[in-house]
Scaffold this active site. Structure first.
Site, PDB file in Angstrom:
ATOM      1  N   CYS A 178      -6.199  -1.025  -7.177  1.00 10.87           N
ATOM      2  CA  CYS A 178      -6.385  -0.110  -6.047  1.00 10.87           C
ATOM      3  C   CYS A 178      -5.416  -0.501  -4.931  1.00 10.87           C
ATOM      4  O   CYS A 178      -5.439  -1.646  -4.458  1.00 10.87           O
ATOM      5  CB  CYS A 178      -7.830  -0.190  -5.556  1.00 10.87           C
ATOM      6  SG  CYS A 178      -8.086   0.645  -3.992  1.00 10.87           S
TER       7      CYS A 178
ATOM      8  N   CYS B 217      -7.142  -1.767  -1.713  1.00 11.41           N
ATOM      9  CA  CYS B 217      -7.661  -3.137  -1.860  1.00 11.41           C
ATOM     10  C   CYS B 217      -6.505  -4.141  -1.743  1.00 11.41           C
ATOM     11  O   CYS B 217      -6.667  -5.205  -1.131  1.00 11.41           O
ATOM     12  CB  CYS B 217      -8.376  -3.306  -3.199  1.00 11.41           C
ATOM     13  SG  CYS B 217     -10.051  -2.600  -3.233  1.00 11.41           S
TER      14      CYS B 217
ATOM     15  N   ASP C 276      -0.507   5.227   8.511  1.00 13.19           N
ATOM     16  CA  ASP C 276      -0.206   5.966   7.285  1.00 13.19           C
ATOM     17  C   ASP C 276       1.304   5.946   7.056  1.00 13.19           C
ATOM     18  O   ASP C 276       2.102   6.099   7.981  1.00 13.19           O
ATOM     19  CB  ASP C 276      -0.722   7.408   7.390  1.00 13.19           C
ATOM     20  CG  ASP C 276      -0.786   8.096   6.034  1.00 13.19           C
ATOM     21  OD1 ASP C 276      -1.902   8.355   5.553  1.00 13.19           O
ATOM     22  OD2 ASP C 276       0.292   8.375   5.451  1.00 13.19           O
TER      23      ASP C 276
ATOM     24  N   HIS D 229     -14.429  -2.114  -1.730  1.00  9.14           N
ATOM     25  CA  HIS D 229     -13.961  -0.958  -2.493  1.00  9.14           C
ATOM     26  C   HIS D 229     -15.106   0.034  -2.689  1.00  9.14           C
ATOM     27  O   HIS D 229     -16.042  -0.227  -3.434  1.00  9.14           O
ATOM     28  CB  HIS D 229     -13.382  -1.365  -3.849  1.00  9.14           C
ATOM     29  CG  HIS D 229     -12.853  -0.178  -4.614  1.00  9.14           C
ATOM     30  ND1 HIS D 229     -11.586   0.310  -4.423  1.00  9.14           N
ATOM     31  CD2 HIS D 229     -13.433   0.637  -5.518  1.00  9.14           C
ATOM     32  CE1 HIS D 229     -11.407   1.369  -5.186  1.00  9.14           C
ATOM     33  NE2 HIS D 229     -12.520   1.596  -5.867  1.00  9.14           N
TER      34      HIS D 229
ATOM     35  N   ASN E 181     -10.923  13.109   2.998  1.00 11.13           N
ATOM     36  CA  ASN E 181     -10.689  13.932   1.817  1.00 11.13           C
ATOM     37  C   ASN E 181     -11.466  13.328   0.660  1.00 11.13           C
ATOM     38  O   ASN E 181     -11.379  12.122   0.413  1.00 11.13           O
ATOM     39  CB  ASN E 181      -9.193  13.961   1.475  1.00 11.13           C
ATOM     40  CG  ASN E 181      -8.364  14.577   2.587  1.00 11.13           C
ATOM     41  OD1 ASN E 181      -8.840  15.458   3.303  1.00 11.13           O
ATOM     42  ND2 ASN E 181      -7.138  14.118   2.740  1.00 11.13           N
TER      43      ASN E 181
ATOM     44  N   GLY F 257      -8.407  16.990  -1.728  1.00 11.29           N
ATOM     45  CA  GLY F 257      -7.083  16.435  -1.433  1.00 11.29           C
ATOM     46  C   GLY F 257      -7.020  14.919  -1.449  1.00 11.29           C
ATOM     47  O   GLY F 257      -6.067  14.331  -0.928  1.00 11.29           O
TER      48      GLY F 257
ATOM     49  N   THR G 104      -6.073  11.514  -2.731  1.00 12.28           N
ATOM     50  CA  THR G 104      -5.079  10.966  -3.678  1.00 12.28           C
ATOM     51  C   THR G 104      -5.282   9.477  -3.917  1.00 12.28           C
ATOM     52  O   THR G 104      -4.843   8.954  -4.939  1.00 12.28           O
ATOM     53  CB  THR G 104      -3.638  11.217  -3.182  1.00 12.28           C
ATOM     54  OG1 THR G 104      -3.469  10.605  -1.903  1.00 12.28           O
ATOM     55  CG2 THR G 104      -3.339  12.708  -3.078  1.00 12.28           C
TER      56      THR G 104
ATOM     57  N   HIS H  73     -11.452   6.493   2.719  1.00 10.90           N
ATOM     58  CA  HIS H  73     -10.692   6.307   3.960  1.00 10.90           C
ATOM     59  C   HIS H  73     -10.886   7.495   4.892  1.00 10.90           C
ATOM     60  O   HIS H  73     -11.073   8.621   4.447  1.00 10.90           O
ATOM     61  CB  HIS H  73      -9.198   6.100   3.681  1.00 10.90           C
ATOM     62  CG  HIS H  73      -8.584   7.128   2.771  1.00 10.90           C
ATOM     63  ND1 HIS H  73      -8.720   7.076   1.403  1.00 10.90           N
ATOM     64  CD2 HIS H  73      -7.860   8.233   3.035  1.00 10.90           C
ATOM     65  CE1 HIS H  73      -8.089   8.109   0.865  1.00 10.90           C
ATOM     66  NE2 HIS H  73      -7.563   8.833   1.824  1.00 10.90           N
TER      67      HIS H  73
ATOM     68  N   HIS I 119      -8.782   9.510   7.825  1.00  8.18           N
ATOM     69  CA  HIS I 119      -7.512   9.709   8.519  1.00  8.18           C
ATOM     70  C   HIS I 119      -7.840   9.905   9.998  1.00  8.18           C
ATOM     71  O   HIS I 119      -8.694  10.731  10.331  1.00  8.18           O
ATOM     72  CB  HIS I 119      -6.803  10.972   8.045  1.00  8.18           C
ATOM     73  CG  HIS I 119      -6.418  10.960   6.597  1.00  8.18           C
ATOM     74  ND1 HIS I 119      -5.123  10.729   6.173  1.00  8.18           N
ATOM     75  CD2 HIS I 119      -7.145  11.158   5.470  1.00  8.18           C
ATOM     76  CE1 HIS I 119      -5.080  10.810   4.849  1.00  8.18           C
ATOM     77  NE2 HIS I 119      -6.294  11.056   4.390  1.00  8.18           N
TER      78      HIS I 119
HETATM   79  P1  AMP Z   1      -5.630  11.028   0.755  1.00 10.06           P
HETATM   80  O1  AMP Z   1      -4.677  12.081   0.253  1.00 10.06           O
HETATM   81  O2  AMP Z   1      -6.678  11.548   1.682  1.00 10.06           O
HETATM   82  O3  AMP Z   1      -6.202  10.226  -0.391  1.00 10.06           O
HETATM   83  O4  AMP Z   1      -4.774  10.058   1.652  1.00 10.06           O
HETATM   84  C1  AMP Z   1      -4.029   8.991   1.159  1.00 10.06           C
HETATM   85  C2  AMP Z   1      -3.077   8.600   2.254  1.00 10.06           C
HETATM   86  O5  AMP Z   1      -2.598   7.298   1.974  1.00 10.06           O
HETATM   87  C3  AMP Z   1      -1.845   9.511   2.367  1.00 10.06           C
HETATM   88  O6  AMP Z   1      -1.799  10.089   3.675  1.00 10.06           O
HETATM   89  C4  AMP Z   1      -0.668   8.552   2.135  1.00 10.06           C
HETATM   90  O7  AMP Z   1       0.434   8.827   2.941  1.00 10.06           O
HETATM   91  C5  AMP Z   1      -1.275   7.199   2.454  1.00 10.06           C
HETATM   92  N1  AMP Z   1      -0.688   6.037   1.793  1.00 10.06           N
HETATM   93  C6  AMP Z   1      -0.477   5.864   0.471  1.00 10.06           C
HETATM   94  N2  AMP Z   1       0.040   4.644   0.232  1.00 10.06           N
HETATM   95  C7  AMP Z   1       0.142   4.035   1.431  1.00 10.06           C
HETATM   96  C8  AMP Z   1       0.615   2.751   1.868  1.00 10.06           C
HETATM   97  N3  AMP Z   1       1.072   1.828   0.991  1.00 10.06           N
HETATM   98  N4  AMP Z   1       0.601   2.465   3.193  1.00 10.06           N
HETATM   99  C9  AMP Z   1       0.142   3.378   4.075  1.00 10.06           C
HETATM  100  N5  AMP Z   1      -0.325   4.588   3.739  1.00 10.06           N
HETATM  101  C10 AMP Z   1      -0.311   4.924   2.434  1.00 10.06           C
HETATM  102 ZN    ZN Z   2      -9.995  -0.293  -3.301  1.00  8.98          ZN
END
Ligand code: AMP
Ligand code: ZN
Length: 114
Positions: A4, A7, A30, A46, A87, A93, A95, A100, A102
């Site tokens: 992850c 993590c 971000d 986690h 999300n 949405g 990913t 988390h 935002h």
């Molecule tokens: P979500 O689409 O809601 O799951 O948001 C995941 C967020 O994580 C996205 O806005 C990405 O830009 C951000 N993200 C992914 N990898 C990293 C990273 N290594 N450092 C900072 N942000 C990240």
């Molecule tokens: Zn995790």
């Protein structure tokens, strides 16, 4: 969770720009900001998504909510305003499968988000 990315960020194995940390919560910038201020606030534990919130992890979740006000003050957006978004799942949405929030601010945000 071994593979992850969030993590790994908590452990320091992947670098991040830390904004706030306590014993249960970590917040960092971000990588692909959608606003002048775009911070991710995560539980150190986690938890896969909001679907996994339960009595067992409720202390991590309450810290997550309490940290929102602290982080808004740190970022100096408590007065100007901000948006906190979660999300969940594919159509939501999500990913990264580590819960988390935002935190977005620093400009006028449109509503609805689309
Ligand atoms: P979500 O689409 O809601 O799951 O948001 C995941 C967020 O994580 C996205 O806005 C990405 O830009 C951000 N993200 C992914 N990898 C990293 C990273 N290594 N450092 C900072 N942000 C990240
Ligand atoms: Zn995790």
């Amino acid at each position: 969770m071994e593979d992850c990315i969030f993590c790994k960020i908590v452990k320091g194995d992947i670098p991040s720009e830390k904004v706030y940390e306590d014993d249960k919560v970590y917040a960092f910038k971000d990588l692909n900001p959608e606003a002048p201020i775009h911070v991710l606030i995560i539980p150190k534990m986690h938890i896969k998504s909001t679907n996994e919130i339960s009595e067992e992890n409720s202390s991590s979740i309450s810290n997550l909510f309490i940290s929102v006000a602290k982080i808004a003050k740190i970022l100096n957006i408590d007065e100007s305003g901000y948006r906190v978004v979660n999300n969940c799942g594919k159509q939501g949405g999500q990913t990264v499968e580590h819960l988390h929030f935002h935190m977005l601010g620093g400009r006028d945000l449109t509503w609805p988000p689309g």
